[in-house]
Motif scaffolding. Sequence first.
Motif, PDB file in Angstrom:
ATOM      1  N   GLN A   8     -14.524  52.068  27.147  1.00 58.64           N
ATOM      2  CA  GLN A   8     -13.234  51.584  27.641  1.00 58.64           C
ATOM      3  C   GLN A   8     -12.799  50.532  26.637  1.00 58.64           C
ATOM      4  OE1 GLN A   8     -11.996  48.443  28.871  1.00 58.64           O
ATOM      5  NE2 GLN A   8     -10.083  49.458  29.262  1.00 58.64           N
ATOM      6  N   THR A   9     -11.615  50.684  26.068  1.00 57.25           N
ATOM      7  CA  THR A   9     -11.148  49.781  25.023  1.00 57.25           C
ATOM      8  C   THR A   9      -9.908  49.047  25.508  1.00 57.25           C
ATOM      9  OG1 THR A   9     -11.964  51.332  23.371  1.00 57.25           O
ATOM     10  CG2 THR A   9     -10.446  49.636  22.612  1.00 57.25           C
ATOM     11  N   SER A  10      -9.909  47.732  25.328  1.00 57.80           N
ATOM     12  CA  SER A  10      -8.757  46.916  25.691  1.00 57.80           C
ATOM     13  C   SER A  10      -8.481  45.934  24.564  1.00 57.80           C
ATOM     14  CB  SER A  10      -9.029  46.125  26.977  1.00 57.80           C
ATOM     15  OG  SER A  10      -9.228  46.980  28.062  1.00 57.80           O
ATOM     16  N   LEU A  11      -7.209  45.763  24.247  1.00 56.41           N
ATOM     17  CA  LEU A  11      -6.796  44.745  23.289  1.00 56.41           C
ATOM     18  C   LEU A  11      -6.325  43.548  24.108  1.00 56.41           C
ATOM     19  CD1 LEU A  11      -6.220  43.874  20.388  1.00 56.41           C
ATOM     20  CD2 LEU A  11      -3.964  44.928  20.628  1.00 56.41           C
ATOM     21  N   MET A  12      -7.037  42.421  23.999  1.00 59.70           N
ATOM     22  CA  MET A  12      -6.745  41.269  24.846  1.00 59.70           C
ATOM     23  C   MET A  12      -6.715  39.997  24.001  1.00 59.70           C
ATOM     24  SD  MET A  12      -6.105  40.264  27.936  1.00 59.70           S
ATOM     25  CE  MET A  12      -6.477  41.747  28.844  1.00 59.70           C
ATOM     26  N   LYS A  23     -10.927  38.078  30.711  1.00 55.90           N
ATOM     27  CA  LYS A  23      -9.598  38.597  31.071  1.00 55.90           C
ATOM     28  C   LYS A  23      -9.634  40.108  31.277  1.00 55.90           C
ATOM     29  CE  LYS A  23      -6.596  35.163  28.865  1.00 55.90           C
ATOM     30  NZ  LYS A  23      -5.570  34.984  27.806  1.00 55.90           N
ATOM     31  N   VAL A  24     -10.347  40.818  30.400  1.00 61.30           N
ATOM     32  CA  VAL A  24     -10.455  42.271  30.536  1.00 61.30           C
ATOM     33  C   VAL A  24     -11.195  42.625  31.816  1.00 61.30           C
ATOM     34  CG1 VAL A  24     -11.492  44.353  29.551  1.00 61.30           C
ATOM     35  CG2 VAL A  24     -10.266  42.755  28.076  1.00 61.30           C
ATOM     36  N   LYS A  27      -8.900  42.183  34.696  1.00 61.08           N
ATOM     37  CA  LYS A  27      -7.903  43.256  34.710  1.00 61.08           C
ATOM     38  C   LYS A  27      -8.511  44.564  35.221  1.00 61.08           C
ATOM     39  CE  LYS A  27      -4.575  45.557  31.629  1.00 61.08           C
ATOM     40  NZ  LYS A  27      -4.709  46.820  32.281  1.00 61.08           N
ATOM     41  N   LEU A  28      -9.720  44.888  34.773  1.00 57.96           N
ATOM     42  CA  LEU A  28     -10.380  46.112  35.227  1.00 57.96           C
ATOM     43  C   LEU A  28     -10.642  46.082  36.731  1.00 57.96           C
ATOM     44  CD1 LEU A  28     -12.974  46.742  32.375  1.00 57.96           C
ATOM     45  CD2 LEU A  28     -10.888  48.023  32.838  1.00 57.96           C
ATOM     46  N   ASP A  31      -7.061  46.579  38.531  1.00 54.70           N
ATOM     47  CA  ASP A  31      -6.305  47.816  38.330  1.00 54.70           C
ATOM     48  C   ASP A  31      -6.699  48.876  39.350  1.00 54.70           C
ATOM     49  OD1 ASP A  31      -4.900  46.772  36.232  1.00 54.70           O
ATOM     50  OD2 ASP A  31      -6.015  47.828  34.663  1.00 54.70           O
ATOM     51  N   VAL A  34      -8.854  53.193  36.093  1.00 55.82           N
ATOM     52  CA  VAL A  34      -9.318  52.756  34.774  1.00 55.82           C
ATOM     53  C   VAL A  34      -9.509  53.985  33.899  1.00 55.82           C
ATOM     54  CG1 VAL A  34     -11.114  51.509  33.519  1.00 55.82           C
ATOM     55  CG2 VAL A  34     -10.488  50.783  35.822  1.00 55.82           C
ATOM     56  N   THR A  49      -9.680  59.371  33.692  1.00 53.63           N
ATOM     57  CA  THR A  49      -9.184  58.265  34.506  1.00 53.63           C
ATOM     58  C   THR A  49      -9.943  58.279  35.824  1.00 53.63           C
ATOM     59  OG1 THR A  49      -7.003  58.438  33.508  1.00 53.63           O
ATOM     60  CG2 THR A  49      -7.156  57.248  35.585  1.00 53.63           C
TER      61      THR A  49
END
Length: 128
Positions: A8-12, A23-24, A27-28, A31, A34, A49
């Motif tokens: 799972q990739t997030s730009l934060m 923060k990620v 958020k996960l 949500d 995911v 998903t």
Amino acid sequence: MPYYLVTQTSLMEGADEVEAARKVLTKLKSDGAVGFTVKYDEENSQHVTVANVPASEVAQPAARESLPSPEQMQEDNMLQASAVNQAHTGVSKPRRLSVRSVTLGLSLFAAGVAAGMVIMALVDRTPG
């Protein structure tokens, strides 16, 4: 049972790595669904998903309850698996070649090469 690489990739944005990771994670947790990338090998990867069910909503057995039967556990697993978006779970396994199909393929190739050589030899012998 095969192994899969699930990412799972997030730009934060964050002051440092720890803040960005927190923060990620927040958020996960908040949500509704995911997205993940699931890889079986280098050629076979799929985007999946999964519905995000908060831990507070997952039924935990009370201390006095007996352990669930294997049938109940299997039913619970099926219910949890239904939370996955079924349209995106088609990760295909690599196809394995049998000895018979490899032998047949090599035989056909050799026959084609031999036929080509015979035709070339006949073409070279024509007077001209």
